[in-house]
Design a protein around this motif. Sequence first.
Motif, PDB file in Angstrom:
ATOM      1  N   VAL A 153       9.885  -4.786   0.626  1.00 12.16           N
ATOM      2  CA  VAL A 153       8.814  -3.928   0.509  1.00 12.16           C
ATOM      3  C   VAL A 153       9.132  -2.565   0.742  1.00 12.16           C
ATOM      4  O   VAL A 153       8.867  -1.592  -0.001  1.00 12.16           O
ATOM      5  N   SER A 154       9.682  -2.363   1.942  1.00 19.52           N
ATOM      6  CA  SER A 154      10.088  -0.691   2.577  1.00 19.52           C
ATOM      7  C   SER A 154      11.079  -0.416   1.639  1.00 19.52           C
ATOM      8  O   SER A 154      11.149   0.896   1.336  1.00 19.52           O
ATOM      9  N   ILE A 155      11.920  -1.204   0.828  1.00 16.78           N
ATOM     10  CA  ILE A 155      13.283  -0.678  -0.067  1.00 16.78           C
ATOM     11  C   ILE A 155      12.197  -0.311  -1.433  1.00 16.78           C
ATOM     12  O   ILE A 155      12.678   0.573  -1.964  1.00 16.78           O
ATOM     13  N   LEU A 156      11.536  -1.558  -1.868  1.00 17.08           N
ATOM     14  CA  LEU A 156      11.060  -1.540  -3.139  1.00 17.08           C
ATOM     15  C   LEU A 156       9.759  -0.318  -3.307  1.00 17.08           C
ATOM     16  O   LEU A 156       9.664   0.268  -4.352  1.00 17.08           O
ATOM     17  N   GLY A 157       9.097  -0.064  -2.153  1.00 13.62           N
ATOM     18  CA  GLY A 157       7.952   0.761  -2.093  1.00 13.62           C
ATOM     19  C   GLY A 157       6.600  -0.105  -2.072  1.00 13.62           C
ATOM     20  O   GLY A 157       6.778  -0.983  -2.661  1.00 13.62           O
ATOM     21  N   PRO A 158       5.727   0.515  -1.219  1.00  7.14           N
ATOM     22  CA  PRO A 158       4.362  -0.569  -0.848  1.00  7.14           C
ATOM     23  C   PRO A 158       3.460  -0.596  -2.249  1.00  7.14           C
ATOM     24  O   PRO A 158       3.481   0.510  -3.089  1.00  7.14           O
ATOM     25  N   SER A 159       3.302  -1.662  -2.667  1.00  2.09           N
ATOM     26  CA  SER A 159       2.482  -2.091  -3.792  1.00  2.09           C
ATOM     27  C   SER A 159       2.161  -3.541  -3.880  1.00  2.09           C
ATOM     28  O   SER A 159       3.007  -4.308  -3.355  1.00  2.09           O
ATOM     29  N   LEU A 160       1.316  -3.840  -4.521  1.00  2.00           N
ATOM     30  CA  LEU A 160       0.803  -5.577  -4.774  1.00  2.00           C
ATOM     31  C   LEU A 160       1.912  -6.181  -5.475  1.00  2.00           C
ATOM     32  O   LEU A 160       2.526  -7.278  -5.051  1.00  2.00           O
ATOM     33  N   ASN A 161       2.519  -5.584  -6.604  1.00  2.00           N
ATOM     34  CA  ASN A 161       3.521  -6.237  -7.288  1.00  2.00           C
ATOM     35  C   ASN A 161       4.777  -6.364  -6.571  1.00  2.00           C
ATOM     36  O   ASN A 161       5.280  -7.242  -6.662  1.00  2.00           O
ATOM     37  N   ASN A 162       5.203  -5.360  -5.675  1.00  2.00           N
ATOM     38  CA  ASN A 162       6.510  -5.471  -4.857  1.00  2.00           C
ATOM     39  C   ASN A 162       6.280  -6.435  -3.653  1.00  2.00           C
ATOM     40  O   ASN A 162       7.370  -7.015  -3.455  1.00  2.00           O
ATOM     41  N   ALA A 163       5.055  -6.450  -3.422  1.00  2.00           N
ATOM     42  CA  ALA A 163       4.817  -7.576  -2.230  1.00  2.00           C
ATOM     43  C   ALA A 163       4.994  -9.011  -3.072  1.00  2.00           C
ATOM     44  O   ALA A 163       5.467  -9.648  -2.356  1.00  2.00           O
TER      45      ALA A 163
END
Length: 299
Positions: A153-163
């Motif tokens: 998630v740190s790489i993709l960015g904080p969000s529900l979809n990335n989680a």
Amino acid sequence: MSQTAQSQNLPAAVKERSPFISALVDFWKAFRKNKPAIIGAVIVFFFILLAVFANIIAPQGINNQNINIRLEPPSAQHWLGTDSFGRDIFSRIVFGARLSLRVGFFAVIGSIIFGTFLGVIAGYFGKVIDTVISRFFDILLAFPSILLSIAIVSILGPSLNNALVAIAIVNIPVFGRLVRSRVLTVKEEEYIMAARSIGMGNTRIIFNHILPNSFAPIIVQGTLNIATAILDAAGLGFLGMGAQPPQPEWGTMLSDSRQYITDAPWTVLFPGLAIILVVIGFNLMGDGLRDALDPRMKN
């Protein structure tokens, strides 16, 4: 009376029952004997109903703020009280069920698809392919699931979809190793050798014989992993790496209300209770599915 005469006297529904229907009936008979599993299924069905009919059930808007009624205790107007922004906690928990179940179901479905694909290839073809895929699974399993999820998630960015994506990736080796071990057993069966002897190709063998005989453990593990995925999503939300405010995700609600745990404990109690109940529900139902689908558990 002869067997032919007896069969003629049977109801048409019994005589025409397909093997699939017979297996389904046998499964239900075994499943309903497990009382904890029935309780778990009721809990899961209850939260699914909340998610599906959230627009009807929720009495208040999830983001309607009213500072004049902030941190109000449970009352006839606000059944579970209000949070620090004066928002109705019951409505947010109801809509939070939709978010949490979506993460749980879709994360597990993604894990099953990719894990099954890699597990079948590794187990069926073996040799170098098996070694490479197995080492990939070992690398993923070497990290604690929550830490690996945080890194992704740190790489993709904080969000529900990335989680959701992170949780799906973390669970791939769970299903991959499960399917691989099942394939290693099934591919040595006599009917697989017979299929090869008549010239059936690898693709047909995999889809017609290998996968159908591997579904039961996948279903059981998938049900149990939905609970884990919901818990991981709540953990990421609590750490600020999952759903972002003002989304009514249960972990995010806990994070937003932790400073009021002594002054307004209901702001923490009810979202935490929702997480506990849905996780217990899926775990109980998963145990019941395992007992009903595992032939070794039958008399």
